[in-house]
Write an enzyme that holds these catalytic residues in place. Sequence first.
Site, PDB file in Angstrom:
ATOM      1  N   GLY A 108      26.704  49.244  33.038  1.00 58.90           N
ATOM      2  CA  GLY A 108      25.499  48.612  32.507  1.00 58.90           C
ATOM      3  C   GLY A 108      25.394  48.749  31.003  1.00 58.90           C
ATOM      4  O   GLY A 108      24.695  47.982  30.345  1.00 58.90           O
ATOM      5  N   LYS A 129      30.247  53.103  24.693  1.00 58.95           N
ATOM      6  CA  LYS A 129      29.037  53.333  25.483  1.00 58.95           C
ATOM      7  C   LYS A 129      27.855  53.023  24.585  1.00 58.95           C
ATOM      8  O   LYS A 129      27.717  53.620  23.510  1.00 58.95           O
ATOM      9  CB  LYS A 129      28.993  54.787  25.968  1.00 58.95           C
ATOM     10  CG  LYS A 129      27.863  55.063  26.958  1.00 58.95           C
ATOM     11  CD  LYS A 129      28.118  56.360  27.698  1.00 58.95           C
ATOM     12  CE  LYS A 129      26.928  56.762  28.548  1.00 58.95           C
ATOM     13  NZ  LYS A 129      27.170  58.047  29.204  1.00 58.95           N
ATOM     14  N   ASP A 141      18.738  47.919  28.866  1.00 55.10           N
ATOM     15  CA  ASP A 141      19.108  47.193  27.650  1.00 55.10           C
ATOM     16  C   ASP A 141      20.577  47.310  27.239  1.00 55.10           C
ATOM     17  O   ASP A 141      20.997  46.691  26.255  1.00 55.10           O
ATOM     18  CB  ASP A 141      18.219  47.654  26.483  1.00 55.10           C
ATOM     19  CG  ASP A 141      18.261  49.164  26.283  1.00 55.10           C
ATOM     20  OD1 ASP A 141      19.149  49.816  26.871  1.00 55.10           O
ATOM     21  OD2 ASP A 141      17.404  49.691  25.556  1.00 55.10           O
ATOM     22  N   GLY A 142      21.348  48.139  27.945  1.00 58.74           N
ATOM     23  CA  GLY A 142      22.769  48.269  27.594  1.00 58.74           C
ATOM     24  C   GLY A 142      23.006  49.129  26.366  1.00 58.74           C
ATOM     25  O   GLY A 142      24.134  49.205  25.874  1.00 58.74           O
ATOM     26  N   ARG A 199      34.722  56.211  23.697  1.00 52.80           N
ATOM     27  CA  ARG A 199      35.336  57.270  24.502  1.00 52.80           C
ATOM     28  C   ARG A 199      36.660  56.824  25.101  1.00 52.80           C
ATOM     29  O   ARG A 199      37.000  55.639  25.059  1.00 52.80           O
ATOM     30  CB  ARG A 199      34.364  57.816  25.543  1.00 52.80           C
ATOM     31  CG  ARG A 199      33.722  56.789  26.442  1.00 52.80           C
ATOM     32  CD  ARG A 199      32.709  57.456  27.370  1.00 52.80           C
ATOM     33  NE  ARG A 199      32.291  56.547  28.432  1.00 52.80           N
ATOM     34  CZ  ARG A 199      31.530  56.898  29.441  1.00 52.80           C
ATOM     35  NH1 ARG A 199      31.098  58.139  29.568  1.00 52.80           N
ATOM     36  NH2 ARG A 199      31.188  56.024  30.369  1.00 52.80           N
ATOM     37  N   ARG A 206      35.995  54.999  38.958  1.00 55.08           N
ATOM     38  CA  ARG A 206      35.163  55.995  39.640  1.00 55.08           C
ATOM     39  C   ARG A 206      35.251  55.819  41.155  1.00 55.08           C
ATOM     40  O   ARG A 206      35.720  54.777  41.629  1.00 55.08           O
ATOM     41  CB  ARG A 206      33.690  55.776  39.232  1.00 55.08           C
ATOM     42  CG  ARG A 206      33.458  55.875  37.756  1.00 55.08           C
ATOM     43  CD  ARG A 206      32.574  54.729  37.250  1.00 55.08           C
ATOM     44  NE  ARG A 206      32.617  54.668  35.785  1.00 55.08           N
ATOM     45  CZ  ARG A 206      31.830  55.383  35.001  1.00 55.08           C
ATOM     46  NH1 ARG A 206      30.913  56.152  35.516  1.00 55.08           N
ATOM     47  NH2 ARG A 206      31.955  55.300  33.685  1.00 55.08           N
ATOM     48  N   ASP A 281      29.076  57.341  41.432  1.00 46.58           N
ATOM     49  CA  ASP A 281      29.476  56.463  40.326  1.00 46.58           C
ATOM     50  C   ASP A 281      29.800  57.286  39.085  1.00 46.58           C
ATOM     51  O   ASP A 281      30.288  56.739  38.099  1.00 46.58           O
ATOM     52  CB  ASP A 281      28.369  55.445  40.010  1.00 46.58           C
ATOM     53  CG  ASP A 281      27.012  56.088  39.817  1.00 46.58           C
ATOM     54  OD1 ASP A 281      26.567  56.789  40.743  1.00 46.58           O
ATOM     55  OD2 ASP A 281      26.404  55.916  38.753  1.00 46.58           O
ATOM     56  N   ASN A 282      29.549  58.587  39.135  1.00 46.01           N
ATOM     57  CA  ASN A 282      29.873  59.462  38.010  1.00 46.01           C
ATOM     58  C   ASN A 282      31.008  60.418  38.358  1.00 46.01           C
ATOM     59  O   ASN A 282      31.137  61.491  37.772  1.00 46.01           O
ATOM     60  CB  ASN A 282      28.636  60.256  37.569  1.00 46.01           C
ATOM     61  CG  ASN A 282      27.590  59.363  36.910  1.00 46.01           C
ATOM     62  OD1 ASN A 282      27.922  58.293  36.400  1.00 46.01           O
ATOM     63  ND2 ASN A 282      26.350  59.793  36.909  1.00 46.01           N
ATOM     64  N   ASP A 291      30.693  60.854  32.172  1.00 47.71           N
ATOM     65  CA  ASP A 291      29.288  60.453  32.032  1.00 47.71           C
ATOM     66  C   ASP A 291      28.375  61.637  31.719  1.00 47.71           C
ATOM     67  O   ASP A 291      27.690  62.173  32.591  1.00 47.71           O
ATOM     68  CB  ASP A 291      28.787  59.678  33.265  1.00 47.71           C
ATOM     69  CG  ASP A 291      29.224  58.226  33.200  1.00 47.71           C
ATOM     70  OD1 ASP A 291      30.053  57.879  32.311  1.00 47.71           O
ATOM     71  OD2 ASP A 291      28.758  57.424  34.014  1.00 47.71           O
TER      72      ASP A 291
HETATM   73  P1  AMP Z   1      24.223  57.135  34.877  1.00 46.51           P
HETATM   74  O1  AMP Z   1      23.828  57.857  36.133  1.00 46.51           O
HETATM   75  O2  AMP Z   1      23.429  57.496  33.673  1.00 46.51           O
HETATM   76  O3  AMP Z   1      25.688  57.270  34.610  1.00 46.51           O
HETATM   77  O4  AMP Z   1      23.898  55.567  35.067  1.00 46.51           O
HETATM   78  C1  AMP Z   1      23.679  54.943  36.304  1.00 46.51           C
HETATM   79  C2  AMP Z   1      23.767  53.448  36.165  1.00 46.51           C
HETATM   80  O5  AMP Z   1      22.760  52.965  35.271  1.00 46.51           O
HETATM   81  C3  AMP Z   1      25.081  52.930  35.613  1.00 46.51           C
HETATM   82  O6  AMP Z   1      25.391  51.736  36.278  1.00 46.51           O
HETATM   83  C4  AMP Z   1      24.771  52.686  34.158  1.00 46.51           C
HETATM   84  O7  AMP Z   1      25.613  51.714  33.602  1.00 46.51           O
HETATM   85  C5  AMP Z   1      23.329  52.205  34.227  1.00 46.51           C
HETATM   86  N1  AMP Z   1      22.596  52.440  32.970  1.00 46.51           N
HETATM   87  C6  AMP Z   1      22.156  53.615  32.475  1.00 46.51           C
HETATM   88  N2  AMP Z   1      21.525  53.422  31.302  1.00 46.51           N
HETATM   89  C7  AMP Z   1      21.565  52.112  31.027  1.00 46.51           C
HETATM   90  C8  AMP Z   1      21.085  51.285  29.968  1.00 46.51           C
HETATM   91  N3  AMP Z   1      20.430  51.782  28.927  1.00 46.51           N
HETATM   92  N4  AMP Z   1      21.321  49.954  30.043  1.00 46.51           N
HETATM   93  C9  AMP Z   1      21.982  49.434  31.085  1.00 46.51           C
HETATM   94  N5  AMP Z   1      22.439  50.138  32.121  1.00 46.51           N
HETATM   95  C10 AMP Z   1      22.236  51.465  32.107  1.00 46.51           C
HETATM   96 MG    MG Z   2      27.264  56.733  35.067  1.00 40.51          MG
END
Ligand code: AMP
Ligand code: MG
Length: 537
Positions: A108, A129, A141-142, A199, A206, A281-282, A291
């Site tokens: 994301g 990232k 917002d990515g 990174r 994953r 996913d991590n 992550d």
């Molecule tokens: P995480 O557990 O933080 O690794 O993220 C879980 C999911 O949320 C993953 O698919 C990330 O890509 C997505 N994600 C986290 N933060 C954002 C963000 N600010 N914008 C878009 N996707 C996000």
């Molecule tokens: Mg993640």
Amino acid sequence: MAAQPLDDLVWDNSFTRALPADPISANRVRQVFDAAYSRVTPATTEAPELVATSAEMLDLLGLDPNVGASEAFVRAVSGNEPIEGSDPYAMCYGGHQFGNWAGQLGDGRAINLGEVVTKRSGRQALQFKGAGPTPYSRGADGLAVLRSSVREFLCSEAMHHLGVPSTRALSVALTGDKVMRDMFYDGRPALEPGAVVCRSAPSFIRFGNFEIFASRKDIANLRRLADYTITTYFPELLDAEHLTIAPANYVDWFAEVARLSADMIVHWQRVGFVHGVMNTDNMSIHGLTIDYGPYGWLDNYDPNWTPNTTDASRKRYRFSAQPQIGAWNLERLANALFPLVNEVDPLTDALNTYVTRFNEKWPQMMADKLGIVGFAPVTDRSLIDDLLELLVGAETDMTLFFRGLADVDTESATVTDDELLSPFLEAFYVREQLSGDHRDGWLNWLQRYRQRIAYSGQADLQRRATMNAVNPKYVLRNYLAQLAIDDAEKGNFELIKQILEVLRKPYDDQPPHNRFAAKRPDWARSRPGCSMLSCSS
Ligand code: AMP
Ligand code: MG
């Protein structure tokens, strides 16, 4: 066009070459089917500015050590300048979050650039990232903020130097844009500086990459991804005579992922690292720590601690639960791979290699932390178990304790009680707690410890050296990262560089840098960012 600083990288984009791309090119949030990834372009930003680079990563990628000084470099590593040879994309993956299937997640806010072929470290995928939205951004917002990017950058490199398998970080750069975040989830959003980390890892695949195909019963793509992963990253598991991959190869590969994951988690327990969000996913299929979000380091040894406020009530991902969660996550991966194997027993056996490996490695790791030579599980185990009980009996700094233990005298025939305790007095957060029964407990344990060390006859000098090689003096204490972030938010990046420098040699004494080994100060006990972190980053 003028020569660009990353022009010398040699690209070989096997992921995008071997696997199916999303046929839709529009960068809008949606479910992506029948594809392993979607091509995306990193966002351009207002005013990119370099915060820090890792010298080791520049070297590993074969880049000029001074490249960071150039304007073109910061434009490249912040996603503002296309990099010749790269093929940017976001991966499609799913995952189990906090125990529940969450469906499609995906990159994301991560954008892969492709893979660079390095002389010393083989294939290294590069990834931004925080470089803007992708079809997987869901409601977000990515983007990423400076505080979480500094934490990811520093911890990736710290872990590497500690000998803990991890993804790496080449750089962290400010974007010049502001990002809105509700840091405490309390309805008070604020603008924060945006940042991008560049990174690196052999791949960012994953467990969730396999789970998404399995959940959609897309067995053809599940097989393609598994075949790609094995042939590209685990070729030693294949028999050169047989070009096709048989069910047994998937099982062998899964057992290898289990082994790598067990080893990684043993390292986490050794250095006192709490990942904080062990969702599937991590979990990297290379057994790399991946992550860095609301992670933390144990200050006082507390097996129930997790820094993640989102997990505060259940503490699913607390320090002591990490080994079991590793097994739970591997079970999810086994389920996802089942359609390629179609037999339960071999996968169950492979899953058991995780448990066997962990149960073999963890006690040995603890024995090494204690400096016990010729560890005998039956007779020595109680020394470890009783120590862990003592460590929770009063707030005791894990890192300082193990460094101090190395200095305990086991050679002199007579030592006073105070002499025995003095090497690790500094580890106690409240000195008065070392009294009464608790003090007696320590003295009793120390006498047993002395006897055990004397039994195998190693000299204190030797024991100290071997213990200090596995018990770091410097870890990325939560409050240290926060101090570096506080400065960085004011435009001063010096502390980031100093901490990075000290953490390059975490097992060395480095007396001029003792202050970076100091236990958590009182002000940091309950300050957000130091002991509590949210997923808002
Ligand atoms: P995480 O557990 O933080 O690794 O993220 C879980 C999911 O949320 C993953 O698919 C990330 O890509 C997505 N994600 C986290 N933060 C954002 C963000 N600010 N914008 C878009 N996707 C996000
Ligand atoms: Mg993640």
